[in-house]
Design a protein around this motif. Structure first.
Motif, PDB file in Angstrom:
ATOM      1  N   ILE A  13       9.807   3.102  55.174  1.00  0.00           N
ATOM      2  CA  ILE A  13       9.295   4.468  55.137  1.00  0.00           C
ATOM      3  C   ILE A  13       9.541   5.204  53.696  1.00  0.00           C
ATOM      4  CG2 ILE A  13       9.766   6.971  55.944  1.00  0.00           C
ATOM      5  CD1 ILE A  13      10.156   5.528  58.687  1.00  0.00           C
ATOM      6  N   GLY A  14      10.809   4.811  53.294  1.00  0.00           N
ATOM      7  CA  GLY A  14      11.218   5.529  51.836  1.00  0.00           C
ATOM      8  C   GLY A  14      10.321   4.709  50.787  1.00  0.00           C
ATOM      9  N   LEU A  15      10.044   3.578  50.766  1.00  0.00           N
ATOM     10  CA  LEU A  15       9.273   2.881  49.731  1.00  0.00           C
ATOM     11  C   LEU A  15       7.710   3.409  49.826  1.00  0.00           C
ATOM     12  CD1 LEU A  15      10.243  -0.897  50.153  1.00  0.00           C
ATOM     13  CD2 LEU A  15      10.719   0.832  48.349  1.00  0.00           C
ATOM     14  N   GLY A  16       7.352   3.651  51.056  1.00  0.00           N
ATOM     15  CA  GLY A  16       5.800   4.079  51.043  1.00  0.00           C
ATOM     16  C   GLY A  16       5.756   5.647  50.605  1.00  0.00           C
ATOM     17  N   ALA A  17       6.749   6.297  51.030  1.00  0.00           N
ATOM     18  CA  ALA A  17       6.649   7.869  50.531  1.00  0.00           C
ATOM     19  C   ALA A  17       6.786   7.887  49.159  1.00  0.00           C
ATOM     20  CB  ALA A  17       7.784   8.528  51.536  1.00  0.00           C
ATOM     21  N   GLY A  18       7.877   7.206  48.527  1.00  0.00           N
ATOM     22  CA  GLY A  18       7.936   7.273  47.260  1.00  0.00           C
ATOM     23  C   GLY A  18       6.690   6.762  46.547  1.00  0.00           C
ATOM     24  N   ILE A  38      16.221   5.088  49.300  1.00  0.00           N
ATOM     25  CA  ILE A  38      15.363   4.271  48.892  1.00  0.00           C
ATOM     26  C   ILE A  38      14.465   4.925  47.756  1.00  0.00           C
ATOM     27  CG2 ILE A  38      13.212   2.836  49.492  1.00  0.00           C
ATOM     28  CD1 ILE A  38      15.721   1.415  50.168  1.00  0.00           C
ATOM     29  N   GLN A  39      14.161   6.339  48.140  1.00  0.00           N
ATOM     30  CA  GLN A  39      13.598   7.008  47.051  1.00  0.00           C
ATOM     31  C   GLN A  39      13.869   7.174  45.820  1.00  0.00           C
ATOM     32  OE1 GLN A  39      10.798   9.995  48.933  1.00  0.00           O
ATOM     33  NE2 GLN A  39      11.682   9.451  50.887  1.00  0.00           N
ATOM     34  N   ILE A  40      15.133   6.588  45.584  1.00  0.00           N
ATOM     35  CA  ILE A  40      15.583   6.529  44.240  1.00  0.00           C
ATOM     36  C   ILE A  40      14.705   5.725  43.218  1.00  0.00           C
ATOM     37  CG2 ILE A  40      17.094   4.609  44.266  1.00  0.00           C
ATOM     38  CD1 ILE A  40      19.106   6.046  42.860  1.00  0.00           C
ATOM     39  N   THR A  41      13.857   4.777  43.894  1.00  0.00           N
ATOM     40  CA  THR A  41      12.916   4.151  43.236  1.00  0.00           C
ATOM     41  C   THR A  41      11.804   4.958  42.770  1.00  0.00           C
ATOM     42  OG1 THR A  41      11.562   3.476  45.280  1.00  0.00           O
ATOM     43  CG2 THR A  41      13.586   1.963  44.488  1.00  0.00           C
ATOM     44  N   ARG A  42      11.475   6.249  42.998  1.00  0.00           N
ATOM     45  CA  ARG A  42      10.479   6.954  42.838  1.00  0.00           C
ATOM     46  C   ARG A  42      10.127   7.005  41.104  1.00  0.00           C
ATOM     47  NH1 ARG A  42       7.689  11.355  45.375  1.00  0.00           N
ATOM     48  NH2 ARG A  42       8.247  11.475  47.842  1.00  0.00           N
ATOM     49  N   PRO A  43      11.070   7.185  40.228  1.00  0.00           N
ATOM     50  CA  PRO A  43      10.675   6.736  39.001  1.00  0.00           C
ATOM     51  C   PRO A  43      10.183   5.644  38.719  1.00  0.00           C
ATOM     52  CG  PRO A  43      13.000   7.794  39.124  1.00  0.00           C
ATOM     53  CD  PRO A  43      12.557   7.397  40.627  1.00  0.00           C
ATOM     54  N   ASN A  44      10.507   4.631  39.288  1.00  0.00           N
ATOM     55  CA  ASN A  44       9.895   3.319  38.943  1.00  0.00           C
ATOM     56  C   ASN A  44       8.433   3.637  39.520  1.00  0.00           C
ATOM     57  OD1 ASN A  44      12.770   2.703  39.721  1.00  0.00           O
ATOM     58  ND2 ASN A  44      12.371   0.796  38.938  1.00  0.00           N
ATOM     59  N   TRP A  45       8.158   3.867  40.620  1.00  0.00           N
ATOM     60  CA  TRP A  45       6.701   4.011  41.038  1.00  0.00           C
ATOM     61  C   TRP A  45       5.881   4.996  39.953  1.00  0.00           C
ATOM     62  CZ3 TRP A  45       5.693   0.494  44.023  1.00  0.00           C
ATOM     63  CH2 TRP A  45       6.863   0.007  45.110  1.00  0.00           C
ATOM     64  N   GLY A  46       6.328   6.325  39.628  1.00  0.00           N
ATOM     65  CA  GLY A  46       6.017   6.996  38.572  1.00  0.00           C
ATOM     66  C   GLY A  46       5.418   6.383  37.213  1.00  0.00           C
TER      67      GLY A  46
END
Length: 430
Positions: free
Chosen positions: A114-119, A54-62
């Motif tokens: 958990i993945g969304l929140g951590a990301g 799910i943390q593949i969304t990290r670039p989106n959050w960044g």
């Protein structure tokens, strides 16, 4: 834009909270599923793999934190989602004992949260740190915040291990709930006002760029692209043992849930020590380059994993804790050197894209963590069945991971330039 040392330490408290919550899901709950519920190790491997995937969304959050004009909201909101997901994950484990299907469904939802929140929280925090920290302080800031995160992991694992024995479902839910709520409260207090006082709030763009365009722009930068590949390969090796070390301790050495959780705490204590060694030696004493520390950490990790595998085959329980601590020390050496490079590179290239770069590297790390953890857990299940021996099955996986660390060391010699590495590790951005 110049964070004070006090503000850097406050941001480290947020990292500490992130580590404290995540370690419950990747170690304690994993152990309970494999040993107490007698489920195959691949099941928690898939769940943790989902959390990392799910943390593949990290670039989106960044990218959102770069373009929204406000990073703090993403930090606090992400921590709240993370804490809630951790409690639901604990509830899922409890339900699996009597209602497996319902418990599994809840666990899938929980690990996604958990993945969304951590990301969201972690990426926005790193972007704020990279954009607001003076170049001469970036390496030290990275070391401080990661040491605090590892301290949070080590202390939480040790304390939870102490209070969890004797294990009961009610006690598990109570402990995870306290850790989750505490993490949100500490994060809110620690981060309050930092972005505004440091003058680090990103300015919303007059002509907003779409996410895909922004990501393509960063991927076109050779330094960012090459470092992303290195992060993925090295972190695959780093995370292969994460889901199998505690089950290994329980099945091969007969450790209780509390004892194996404390073993995880000892490992993370070693990581803390390894990071501290590099922080003092490289930043304070200016000994060695970034490439030296990365290679030393990888090769040392390979040696420690080989010893851990040998101990299981030989049945020498007394030396397990020292070997696991040594693994943590070398893991910490490797990790903090990679973080130093990450902090330096985040501020290079197109301005106001620190969050997107951090998100890209965070996504590479998360995917590698999920992939490595899943492969390690699945391989352990298969090899234990094929070889008919727990120690031999786990040991084969540890030896394979050691081989990957050696390959990562060789890759570091090619990817990380010696001259630039020294500057990046010690005084990035100057």
């Amino acid at each position: 834009m110049n964070l004070s040392w006090a503000q850097i330490v406050r941001m480290g408290l947020v990292q500490m909270c992130l580590g404290a919550v995540v370690v419950l899901t990747t170690s304690t709950l994993n152990r309970l599923m494999v040993v107490e519920l007698a489920l195959p190790a691949v099941l928690p491997g898939l769940l943790v793999g989902l959390h990392y995937g799910i943390q593949i969304t990290r670039p989106n959050w960044g990218f959102l934190s770069d373009t929204s004009g406000h990073r703090t909201r993403w930090i606090i909101g992400g921590m709240a989602v993370l804490g809630g997901g951790a409690w639901l994950a604990a509830l899922g484990v409890v339900l699996m004992a009597t209602q497996f299907a319902a418990g599994l469904a809840l666990s899938v939802l929980a690990y996604a949260l958990i993945g969304l929140g951590a990301g969201a929280s972690g990426t926005s925090l790193l972007a704020l740190l990279a954009s607001a920290c003076a170049p001469r302080r970036r390496a030290a800031a990275a070391t401080i915040t990661w040491l605090m995160m590892i301290a949070g992991i080590a202390v939480t694992a040790t304390m939870v291990g102490h209070f969890l024995d004797p294990y009961t479902p009610a006690r598990l839910l109570e402990i995870v709930g306290i850790v989750g709520v505490g993490a949100v409260l500490v994060t809110s207090l620690a981060i309050a006002g930092i972005e505004r006082r440091a003058g680090a709030a990103p300015v919303p763009e007059s002509t907003p760029m779409r996410f895909r365009e922004g990501l393509a722009e960063i991927w076109a930068e050779p330094a960012a692209r090459n470092f992303t590949i290195f992060v993925f390969l090295s972190m695959t090796a780093y995370f292969m043992q994460e889901l199998i070390l505690e089950p290994y301790a329980g099945l091969v050495f007969g450790m209780t849930p509390g004892q194996s959780t404390q073993l995880s705490g000892a490992q993370n204590g070693g990581v803390f020590l390894g990071m501290l060694i590099v922080g003092i030696a490289a930043t304070g004493l200016r000994l060695g380059s970034l490439r030296h520390w990365v290679v030393a950490g990888c090769l040392g990790s390979a040696a420690a994993l080989s010893v851990i595998a040998f101990l299981g085959a030989a049945g020498v329980a007394a030396a397990l804790v020292p070997a696991v601590v040594a693994l943590g020390v070398f893991n910490g050496m490797f990790a903090v050197a990679a973080i130093g490079a990450m902090m330096a590179l985040a501020g290079q290239g197109r301005a106001a894209r620190e969050g997107t770069r951090m998100g890209l590297w965070g996504a590479a790390q998360a995917i590698a963590a999920g992939f490595g953890g899943l492969v390690g857990a699945a391989a352990a299940d298969v090899l234990r069945a094929v070889l008919g021996n727990d120690a031999a099955g786990f040991g084969a996986v540890f030896y394979a991971e050691a081989g990957l660390f050696v390959l990562a060391a060789l890759l570091a010699l090619r990817v990380i330039d010696h001259g630039r590495a020294r500057g990046a590790a010690l005084v990035p951005g100057e």
